[in-house]
Structure formats: structure tokens, C-alpha cells
Design a protein around this motif. Structure first.
Motif, PDB file in Angstrom:
ATOM      1  N   LEU A  61      40.585  -6.749  76.987  1.00  0.00           N
ATOM      2  CA  LEU A  61      41.466  -6.935  75.837  1.00  0.00           C
ATOM      3  C   LEU A  61      40.794  -7.736  74.731  1.00  0.00           C
ATOM      4  O   LEU A  61      39.966  -8.614  74.997  1.00  0.00           O
ATOM      5  CB  LEU A  61      42.750  -7.641  76.264  1.00  0.00           C
ATOM      6  CG  LEU A  61      43.531  -6.955  77.382  1.00  0.00           C
ATOM      7  CD1 LEU A  61      44.810  -7.720  77.661  1.00  0.00           C
ATOM      8  CD2 LEU A  61      43.857  -5.507  77.042  1.00  0.00           C
ATOM      9  N   ARG A  62      41.197  -7.445  73.522  1.00  0.00           N
ATOM     10  CA  ARG A  62      40.722  -8.139  72.345  1.00  0.00           C
ATOM     11  C   ARG A  62      41.258  -9.582  72.343  1.00  0.00           C
ATOM     12  O   ARG A  62      42.385  -9.834  72.750  1.00  0.00           O
ATOM     13  CB  ARG A  62      41.273  -7.400  71.125  1.00  0.00           C
ATOM     14  CG  ARG A  62      40.750  -7.843  69.809  1.00  0.00           C
ATOM     15  CD  ARG A  62      41.506  -7.101  68.716  1.00  0.00           C
ATOM     16  NE  ARG A  62      40.960  -5.751  68.545  1.00  0.00           N
ATOM     17  CZ  ARG A  62      39.946  -5.471  67.739  1.00  0.00           C
ATOM     18  NH1 ARG A  62      39.349  -6.445  67.066  1.00  0.00           N
ATOM     19  NH2 ARG A  62      39.516  -4.240  67.595  1.00  0.00           N
ATOM     20  N   GLN A  63      40.412 -10.529  71.900  1.00  0.00           N
ATOM     21  CA  GLN A  63      40.861 -11.929  71.863  1.00  0.00           C
ATOM     22  C   GLN A  63      41.361 -12.269  70.468  1.00  0.00           C
ATOM     23  O   GLN A  63      40.995 -11.618  69.493  1.00  0.00           O
ATOM     24  CB  GLN A  63      39.707 -12.846  72.229  1.00  0.00           C
ATOM     25  CG  GLN A  63      38.997 -12.361  73.488  1.00  0.00           C
ATOM     26  CD  GLN A  63      38.492 -13.485  74.369  1.00  0.00           C
ATOM     27  OE1 GLN A  63      38.658 -14.648  74.046  1.00  0.00           O
ATOM     28  NE2 GLN A  63      37.906 -13.133  75.490  1.00  0.00           N
ATOM     29  N   GLY A  64      42.194 -13.292  70.388  1.00  0.00           N
ATOM     30  CA  GLY A  64      42.677 -13.761  69.093  1.00  0.00           C
ATOM     31  C   GLY A  64      43.835 -12.957  68.541  1.00  0.00           C
ATOM     32  O   GLY A  64      44.186 -13.081  67.372  1.00  0.00           O
ATOM     33  N   VAL A  65      44.429 -12.105  69.384  1.00  0.00           N
ATOM     34  CA  VAL A  65      45.578 -11.312  68.929  1.00  0.00           C
ATOM     35  C   VAL A  65      46.851 -12.125  69.152  1.00  0.00           C
ATOM     36  O   VAL A  65      47.014 -12.758  70.196  1.00  0.00           O
ATOM     37  CB  VAL A  65      45.642  -9.984  69.704  1.00  0.00           C
ATOM     38  CG1 VAL A  65      46.920  -9.237  69.377  1.00  0.00           C
ATOM     39  CG2 VAL A  65      44.419  -9.127  69.411  1.00  0.00           C
ATOM     40  N   THR A  66      47.740 -12.110  68.173  1.00  0.00           N
ATOM     41  CA  THR A  66      49.005 -12.832  68.345  1.00  0.00           C
ATOM     42  C   THR A  66      50.191 -11.933  68.059  1.00  0.00           C
ATOM     43  O   THR A  66      50.083 -10.943  67.332  1.00  0.00           O
ATOM     44  CB  THR A  66      49.096 -14.035  67.380  1.00  0.00           C
ATOM     45  OG1 THR A  66      48.868 -13.543  66.065  1.00  0.00           O
ATOM     46  CG2 THR A  66      48.095 -15.124  67.723  1.00  0.00           C
ATOM     47  N   PHE A  67      51.316 -12.297  68.652  1.00  0.00           N
ATOM     48  CA  PHE A  67      52.571 -11.615  68.349  1.00  0.00           C
ATOM     49  C   PHE A  67      53.078 -12.117  67.001  1.00  0.00           C
ATOM     50  O   PHE A  67      52.575 -13.100  66.453  1.00  0.00           O
ATOM     51  CB  PHE A  67      53.607 -11.927  69.442  1.00  0.00           C
ATOM     52  CG  PHE A  67      53.387 -11.134  70.690  1.00  0.00           C
ATOM     53  CD1 PHE A  67      53.926  -9.861  70.817  1.00  0.00           C
ATOM     54  CD2 PHE A  67      52.645 -11.656  71.747  1.00  0.00           C
ATOM     55  CE1 PHE A  67      53.728  -9.126  71.979  1.00  0.00           C
ATOM     56  CE2 PHE A  67      52.443 -10.917  72.899  1.00  0.00           C
ATOM     57  CZ  PHE A  67      52.978  -9.656  73.020  1.00  0.00           C
ATOM     58  N   CYS A  68      54.115 -11.454  66.515  1.00  0.00           N
ATOM     59  CA  CYS A  68      54.682 -11.849  65.219  1.00  0.00           C
ATOM     60  C   CYS A  68      55.173 -13.290  65.234  1.00  0.00           C
ATOM     61  O   CYS A  68      55.162 -13.970  64.213  1.00  0.00           O
ATOM     62  CB  CYS A  68      55.821 -10.914  64.835  1.00  0.00           C
ATOM     63  SG  CYS A  68      55.218  -9.403  64.052  1.00  0.00           S
ATOM     64  N   ASP A  69      55.644 -13.768  66.398  1.00  0.00           N
ATOM     65  CA  ASP A  69      56.144 -15.144  66.448  1.00  0.00           C
ATOM     66  C   ASP A  69      55.019 -16.158  66.674  1.00  0.00           C
ATOM     67  O   ASP A  69      55.291 -17.341  66.879  1.00  0.00           O
ATOM     68  CB  ASP A  69      57.229 -15.280  67.531  1.00  0.00           C
ATOM     69  CG  ASP A  69      56.682 -15.077  68.939  1.00  0.00           C
ATOM     70  OD1 ASP A  69      55.485 -14.710  69.073  1.00  0.00           O
ATOM     71  OD2 ASP A  69      57.434 -15.272  69.903  1.00  0.00           O
ATOM     72  N   GLY A  70      53.762 -15.703  66.644  1.00  0.00           N
ATOM     73  CA  GLY A  70      52.636 -16.618  66.750  1.00  0.00           C
ATOM     74  C   GLY A  70      52.097 -16.795  68.154  1.00  0.00           C
ATOM     75  O   GLY A  70      51.022 -17.375  68.358  1.00  0.00           O
ATOM     76  N   LYS A  71      52.839 -16.306  69.144  1.00  0.00           N
ATOM     77  CA  LYS A  71      52.405 -16.445  70.529  1.00  0.00           C
ATOM     78  C   LYS A  71      51.154 -15.603  70.781  1.00  0.00           C
ATOM     79  O   LYS A  71      51.086 -14.456  70.336  1.00  0.00           O
ATOM     80  CB  LYS A  71      53.551 -15.952  71.421  1.00  0.00           C
ATOM     81  CG  LYS A  71      53.568 -16.567  72.801  1.00  0.00           C
ATOM     82  CD  LYS A  71      54.690 -15.976  73.618  1.00  0.00           C
ATOM     83  CE  LYS A  71      54.161 -14.823  74.434  1.00  0.00           C
ATOM     84  NZ  LYS A  71      55.136 -14.188  75.269  1.00  0.00           N
ATOM     85  N   PRO A  72      50.137 -16.151  71.500  1.00  0.00           N
ATOM     86  CA  PRO A  72      48.946 -15.331  71.749  1.00  0.00           C
ATOM     87  C   PRO A  72      49.224 -14.186  72.724  1.00  0.00           C
ATOM     88  O   PRO A  72      50.052 -14.319  73.631  1.00  0.00           O
ATOM     89  CB  PRO A  72      47.935 -16.330  72.329  1.00  0.00           C
ATOM     90  CG  PRO A  72      48.696 -17.544  72.686  1.00  0.00           C
ATOM     91  CD  PRO A  72      50.011 -17.529  72.001  1.00  0.00           C
TER      92      PRO A  72
END
Lengths: 540, 289
Positions: free
Chosen positions: A104-115
Motif C-alpha cells: 500500500l501507498r504511504q501517506g494516504v489519509t481519509f477525508c477526516d485526516g485519519k491515516p
């Protein structure tokens, strides 16, 4: 020829008049700019979806928003057959084809900021295949044994048996990664009251059957490599529903909307002549109309009838008159550009020849009755057709009806409003039905419609053939793409020889956009033109 | 009405047809137009230049006047004149069937309510209930049960006509009931059925005719609306409302497909409304100035 010119000229005149009318309704161009504010893209749609939960819908309309709200592990290239990275940077497949390992790609976050981590993938897939979720497309995930998070950024996807098209299915919006906490909080209202994904846009609000507002995901920079930009270029997207075709077109012409893929075919020619609008096409698009025969009903069970229907219908004339030259006659069950299309099998599909149709019927003992409908052993050659009430279905089937009448087959058309139509299409009342559907590949299309386990829907033909089932299993489990192409190619041949369908039309994908929109390139995955829409920007 | 009474009712001098037409131009025009419309509908198979179902997709949406098609062709390349004639036929048949069926049942209910006062309350409350439903709602419900089609439209329009006719008939029957000849008929021991058929019904006939004609126009409009919604005639049957509905999609590009059937509906409704008015003027002496 002379006529068509005159007609076109008349049409042009009328369209010009209509355009003038709309122009007259607006005081100035500035007014249009006011309607669609700066850096807000107004996307016009034909219908809304019932909900936007990827695991609990199968509507194309849901995909329009979910592809923007969330991401999938892998993405699909413009050619509709090359798999590209998505949330997964890379992946490997075990020798036996049962275990897929995604990095998986690193540094991806959800819309609420959660990684975003591997746990989210495990949760999403398990929720999708959980019978309690009641996903209509659970089968697309394959026969999952276990999905494991090896570490925060590695996922192992283990299957009970090989599934050669897993990656194609994981690129569809059903496999969009969702956030566990939000799903648990909203329960069945997930995708109704809110959403939390890793997509380029975030859920702002939804007024069902009116509009949905999405705002830019500020940190998003992990878009699929098929786009020039890894991040979204527009601040807000307003997805507005305008069901009536003429009103929708008027909205695009007057600047109240920026972009739509829901263009009635009759309007394409006229739109092309309006200098302030841009039309773009995706030539590789798999969304076909077909008429299926219920093979266990008295008249439709006769192979001669099914062959004669295939011979009697002049699809090219329908392409010209009903689709205004924009559609393409479906000469085979699968689009020639789709994965594992068999050119050999396409030869087995009867092409238009009304005389041959009459011969086939004569030879099978169907004699012409006094009312122009053939009769055999006291049985009239009449077929009851069910379908959804749409302008295209209505005019296309009336053309088919007239063609069939010429060879002595009566087609009784009964089209239903979408609210009751799907229920009617699940009954055993009809002899034939008309439907249009998007697909990924030959195996995808055929697994959906021809497997005996999928009776009575979506296998509404009641096609029950052990050989077909075996071929579908073999194709799904094939480890080698060539082996799969061969087995699914043979199956296409078998289905074509039995004339289980009347393949009708291939729907084109066109997008019309206003002058201020740039970077439009229709994609068409599952019928959705915008896909991630990352290159789209507004000049004003 | 006995022969003697009829003699009395007859005007002293019967005017000639032409003179009547000159004196009542609207009535004459509407009567003539109605006859022509009905003739066109009845003779549609003979008058129509082509087969109503025969399409030629290469002529789809031909504008009026092109290719020898006076009114053009529809989106399936079918001659509009033919479609219009057959559409008129289906629409008028739908109207007649609904008015006859609904009016017939309504009349029976109305007579029963007026004649048997014990039934009056019950029957009229039932009619009130029926009146409270819009005809479109009946159409939707009946189409859901029987499936969409002309039959569903006729049934729903009939049901919607029953309470209206029942009220009209009951009203005029109650007036007739108070007349001396009714008392006389009873006194000589006539049976109920005989009184209703020989004395009551003929005296209510004029208001029934007037209402029936006016209702005919309304029924056509309602029926076209139901067909427009897709509940009525199914393709390829030509019906004016269904034709308008289908043509609506192409309104900007080929307006004639929708406009021509709409104009026809307008003409039919107008003619039958004028005829109803004229009939009322002619049959209801109280309205004469």
C-alpha cells in the motif's frame, strides 16, 4: 440522402432557434457565471442513486460519486484493460493464483485526516463479502478465504480458488476503501448521511434527487498515474440531478451546468454546432443493450424463433434513426475492444437478413396466419417484452417490433417505470426483456448473465447449461490469460449459436462540457465518465 | 312522453336545416365537425395512406411536407397522417367506451337512488367516496392491477364518470318524480321497471345527453393525459396522448411529432365541448332567452 440533408437542415434551424431562445432567457453571459460560481464544477446527472455505500448498491449513478469520494486498490487505464496502481503501489500474485499481496501507498489519509492503513482494506473487503451487508455484487470479490494485514502497508488477499479477473473487479467502485469508524457510526445510513473515504473529493451534503455537494480533499496527491495531475484541480463539485433530457441540455447551453455525460443521442449533432460547448468521446466503452430470450417459455424456447429474431432486426437502421448515428450496432455479444472478445464467435451471431429469417421460420414449421403473425401447432409467434420505460428503450423496441412484424413475429412491448420495472424484470411473466449494462470483460459479462446460479436475475433467460457453468468456472480460475481467452471464446461461440440474446446496440460515451471546463477526458469505468476527474479545471 | 305531449312540445314551425345552421352557427359547426371527426375515425383504415405500424427508419422525423409526407413522419418513420387517423380512432373509441360504460352504470345508480329513497343515502355516499378520488389516481391503480393499456384507461375513466352521471341523473329524476304523470303512472298500477323506463328515463334523457357530450371531451383529455403518462395505449398502437408523449422528447428538433397530436386533442375536445353546449341550449328550454 436528399431527405436526410433537408432534415438535418431543419433540425439545425430548430436547434439554432432553441439555442437563441435560451440565450434570450439570460440577460448576459455574466449571469451564467453567477449561476456556477468560481472554481465550482456543476455536474448534471440524469438520475440519483438510492445510496452511496459502495457495498450496498450497484447503480451507475452511485459510481459517479463514489469514484470521487473514495479510492480502490488498483485503477483502470483508459483502454479499459490495463490495471494501474491505486491505493496499492504494487502487487504480486502467488504461483497458484490464489494469493495477492498488495503493497500500500504511504501517506494516504481519509477525508477526516485519519491515516489509511492495511486494516482499512481488511475491514472494507470483509464488510463487502459479509452476507449481512447484502451486497448485490459480492461475487465480484471472488471466493475469499481470508484478507490479512501483514503490516500497516501490506495486505494479503487469499482466495479459495484462482480468480483471474480479481484485479479488474477490485478497480470497480464496489471495492472502494471505506473508513470503519464512520461506517460503524452511521450504520445503514453510511453513504446516505455521510461518507469517509480517501478520494479526491469529500462528502459535504446530499439532498436526494436534487444535488450532492463534494469539496476538494486538500491533501490528496495519490491519484492514479493515468492522470497528468495527482491532485484535484477544482475546489467544489456540485452534482445536480435534472431528469428531463431537454431541460438538462438547456442547462448546459445556458451555463447553469458545466458538464454532463447524460446526453440524449438526438442532441449530439446539434450540440456539436454550438461553439460554446465541447464534446468529447471515449471510444472504448462497454455499455451494451441486448434483448434476452427466456429460453424455457413456449415460443422463445424455439431456436428457430430466436435465430429468426436475430436475422430480422436491422440494427444499422436503429443505429441511424434511434441513436442518430451515435450508437453502434452490436454485431457480437461482447465489444471487440473488450478483454477476451472472440472474433471467431462473433461470426456465429446472425446478421440482418430478413429473407433468411422468413426461411428459417418456414423451415421450422411456423406458417403465416391470417393476421400476419405466424402460427405453429396452434401457438402464435408472439413474444411479451418487459423493460424499463426510457425514451431509448421505447423507440428502439418499436423499431425492433416493426422489423419482427415484417417476418411474422409479434412483439408485445411493455415498458415499466424504474420504480416497478426492476421488480417486473424479476418475475417469470415475460418471454423477452431488454436491458443495458456495463461490463469489464467477456468473463465478467458472461459470469453475470449466463451462470445458472444467477437465475432468475440477472440470468433472466433462465439459461441453465452445465457446459456454460463449467466454462465460466474454468475462465474465472484460469491462471494463464490465453487459456482464459480460449475457454471464454468457446463459450461466446456456444451462446451465439444458441441465440440466447439479440445483441442490439453499443452505447457510446460522450461528455458535453462548457467552455470554461478544461482537461475533460471521459473514462467510462462502469459507465462513469468522470472517474477521478483529476485533470479537470475551470478557466473562469 | 306520449304522442300528444310530443306534439305539444314540438315547435309550431320546424325551421329548415340551413336556416337553423345560420341561426346557430356554433352548434352547426360543432355538429358538422363532430360528424367529420367520427367519420375520419371510423374510416381510418380506408383513408390512411399507409399501414399504421409500418415504419421506414430512413424517414424518421421527416419534417412536414418532405418526401410527399404532408404532415411528416414520426420518430419511427411512420406517416403522421396515418398515425393521426388511427390515433383519433383509438382516442374516440376510448372516449365513447368510457362515457357509455361509466354513464350507463352511473345512470342506473342515479335512477335507483332517486326512485328508491331507502337506497338513496347509501348509493350517494358511495358516489361521494368515488368523487373524492382524482381520475389519474384511478388510472394508476387500475394500470397497476391490469397492466397498462387502453382497457385500463377505459376502466379508470368509466369509474371516474360513474359518480358524476349518477348525481346528474338523480337530480333530474328527483324533479321528474314530483310530476303528476308519475303519480298517475303509479295510480294505474304500473310496475317500477315500467315507470322508470317509460316515464322517468325519457324525461332525464336530455340532461344525460348534454352531460355525456360534455363529459366526452373531458374524458378524452383525461385519457390522453393517462396515455401521456405511459398508462394507456402501448406501442405500437397509435393514440393521441401517447403520440404526444413520445414526440415530447424531440420537441426541439422535430416539434411536429408532438404538436400535431396535441392540436388534434385540442380540436376534438373543443368540438365536443361546443356540441355539448349547443345540445344543452337546444334541449333545456329553461336556458332559452
Amino acid at each position: 440522402m436528399q431527405l436526410s440533408k433537408t432534415r438535418r437542415r431543419t433540425a439545425r434551424g430548430l436547434l439554432g432557434g432553441a439555442a437563441l431562445m435560451f440565450a434570450g432567457m439570460l440577460p448576459a453571459l455574466d449571469a451564467a457565471a453567477q449561476v456556477a460560481p468560481r472554481n465550482t464544477l456543476v455536474l448534471l446527472r440524469e438520475i440519483d442513486a438510492d445510496r452511496y455505500d459502495p457495498a450496498r448498491t450497484s447503480a451507475t449513478a452511485a459510481g459517479e460519486a463514489i469514484f470521487l469520494l473514495s479510492d480502490t486498490l488498483v485503477s483502470m487505464d483508459w483502454d479499459q484493460r490495463t490495471i494501474r496502481p491505486g491505493l496499492a503501489e504494487s502487487w504480486t500474485v502467488s504461483e497458484d493464483g490464489t494469493t495477492y499481496t498488495f503493497k500500500l501507498r504511504q501517506g494516504v489519509t481519509f477525508c477526516d485526516g485519519k491515516p489509511f492503513t492495511a486494516k482499512d482494506v481488511v475491514y472494507t473487503i470483509n464488510r463487502w463479502i459479509d452476507p449481512a451487508t447484502r451486497s448485490p455484487v459480492r461475487w465480484r470479490a471472488g471466493s475469499v478465504k481470508e484478507v490479512r494485514a501483514v503490516d500497516d502497508h501490506t495486505v494479503e488477499y487469499e482466495l479459495n480458488e484462482p480468480f483471474s479477473e480479481l484485479l479488474y473487479q477490485l478497480a470497480q467502485y464496489f471495492a472502494s476503501i471505506v473508513d470503519e469508524a464512520t461506517v460503524e457510526k452511521l450504520g445503514t445510513n453510511f453513504g446516505v448521511q455521510g461518507f469517509n473515504g480517501t478520494g479526491p473529493y469529500c462528502w459535504a451534503s446530499w439532498t436526494p434527487r436534487q444535488e450532492m455537494v463534494l469539496t476538494k480533499h486538500p491533501t490528496y496527491n495519490w491519484g492514479p498515474p493515468i492522470y497528468n495531475n495527482p491532485s484535484p484541480q477544482v475546489d467544489r463539485i456540485v452534482m445536480r440531478v435534472i431528469p428531463e433530457a431537454n431541460t438538462r441540455l438547456a442547462a448546459v447551453q445556458s451555463g447553469q451546468g458545466d458538464i454532463t455525460q447524460w446526453i440524449p443521442y438526438f442532441a449530439l449533432d446539434g450540440l456539436r454546432r454550438i461553439p460554446t460547448l465541447k464534446l468529447t468521446q471515449q471510444p472504448v466503452h462497454f455499455y451494451d443493450h441486448f434483448m434476452g430470450f427466456r429460453v424455457d417459455k413456449p415460443v422463445a424456447s424455439d431456436p428457430a424463433i430466436r435465430r429468426a429474431v436475430n436475422l430480422a432486426v436491422n440494427k444499422d437502421a436503429i443505429a441511424k434513426a434511434v441513436f442518430f448515428g451515435a450508437g453502434e450496432a452490436a454485431t457480437a455479444y461482447i465489444n471487440p475492444n473488450a478483454l477476451d472478445y472472440s472474433a471467431e464467435a462473433a461470426k456465429a451471431v446472425p446478421q440482418f437478413n430478413a429473407d433468411e429469417a422468413r426461411k428459417v421460420l418456414d423451415a421450422a414449421g411456423w406458417t403465416m396466419g391470417p393476421d400476419g403473425v405466424r402460427v405453429k401447432e396452434g401457438q402464435r409467434a408472439t413474444l411479451l417484452l418487459y423493460g424499463l420505460q426510457t425514451a431509448i428503450n421505447s423507440s428502439m423496441m418499436q423499431a425492433v417490433q416493426a422489423d419482427l412484424r415484417r417476418v411474422g413475429i409479434e412483439l408485445r412491448i411493455q415498458l415499466w417505470d424504474a420504480t416497478v420495472g426492476w421488480g417486473k424484470l424479476a418475475t417469470q411473466e415475460f418471454d423477452t426483456f431488454i436491458i443495458s449494462y456495463p461490463y469489464v470483460s467477456a468473463t465478467d459479462a458472461f459470469s453475470l448473465y449466463f451462470h445458472s446460479a444467477n437465475r432468475p436475475t440477472p440470468n433472466r433467460m433462465n439459461w441453465n447449461d452445465p457446459e456454460t457453468d463449467a466454462a465460466l468456472v474454468a475462465a474465472r480460475q484460469a491462471l494463464d490469460p490465453e487459456a482464459r481467452a480460449e475457454v471464454i471464446g468457446k463459450l461466446q461461440q456456444r451462446i451465439a449459436e444458441n441465440n440466447v440474446w439479440l445483441p442490439l446496440m453499443r452505447q457510446p460515451l460522450w461528455v458535453v462540457s462548457s467552455q470554461r471546463v478544461e482537461g475533460v477526458r471521459p473514462h467510462g469505468i462502469y459507465g462513469v465518465a468522470l472517474y477521478k476527474g483529476l485533470d479537470i479545471r475551470l478557466t473562469r | 312522453m306520449s304522442a300528444a305531449e310530443a306534439d305539444l312540445a314540438r315547435p309550431a314551425r320546424r325551421p329548415g336545416l340551413l336556416r337553423w345552421a345560420l341561426r346557430e352557427p356554433v352548434a352547426a359547426f360543432s355538429a358538422l365537425a363532430a360528424v367529420l371527426l367520427i367519420l375520419a375515425a371510423v374510416l381510418a383504415p380506408a383513408l390512411a395512406p399507409t399501414d399504421p405500424f409500418d415504419n421506414d427508419l430512413s424517414l424518421a422525423m421527416a419534417a412536414p411536407g418532405t418526401e410527399g409526407l404532408l404532415l411528416g413522419a414520426d420518430n419511427q418513420g411512420r406517416d403522421m397522417i396515418t398515425r393521426l387517423l388511427f390515433g383519433l380512432r383509438a382516442t374516440l373509441m376510448m372516449g365513447f367506451a368510457s362515457v357509455l360504460l361509466g354513464g350507463g352504470i352511473g345512470a342506473v345508480v342515479g335512477f335507483a337512488a332517486a326512485f328508491y329513497s331507502r337506497l338513496d343515502g347509501l348509493l350517494m355516499r358511495c358516489m361521494d367516496v368515488l368523487l373524492s378520488f382524482p381520475a389519474i389516481l384511478f388510472g394508476l391503480a387500475i394500470a397497476a392491477i391490469f397492466g397498462p393499456g387502453i382497457l385500463a384507461v377505459v376502466l379508470s375513466l368509466s369509474v371516474a364518470t360513474v359518480p358524476l352521471m349518477a348525481r346528474i341523473v338523480r337530480g333530474s329524476a328527483l324533479v321528474a318524480m314530483r310530476q303528476d304523470y308519475m303519480v298517475a303512472a303509479r295510480a294505474i298500477g304500473m310496475s317500477d321497471a315500467r315507470i322508470i323506463f317509460r316515464h322517468l328515463a325519457p324525461n332525464c334523457l336530455s340532461s344525460m345527453c348534454v352531460f355525456g357530450t360534455l363529459r366526452f371531451g373531458q374524458v378524452i383529455l383525461l385519457g390522453s393525459a393517462l396515455s401521456f403518462l405511459g398508462l394507456g395505449a402501448q406501442p405500437p398502437v397509435a393514440e393521441l396522448g401517447a403520440m404526444a408523449s413520445e414526440g415530447r422528447t424531440y420537441l426541439f428538433f422535430a416539434p411536429h411529432i408532438a404538436v400535431i397530436p396535441c392540436v388534434m386533442i385540442f380540436v376534438v375536445v373543443l368540438v365536443f365541448n361546443l356540441l355539448g353546449d349547443a345540445l344543452r341550449d337546444a334541449l333545456d328550454p329553461k336556458l332559452r332567452v
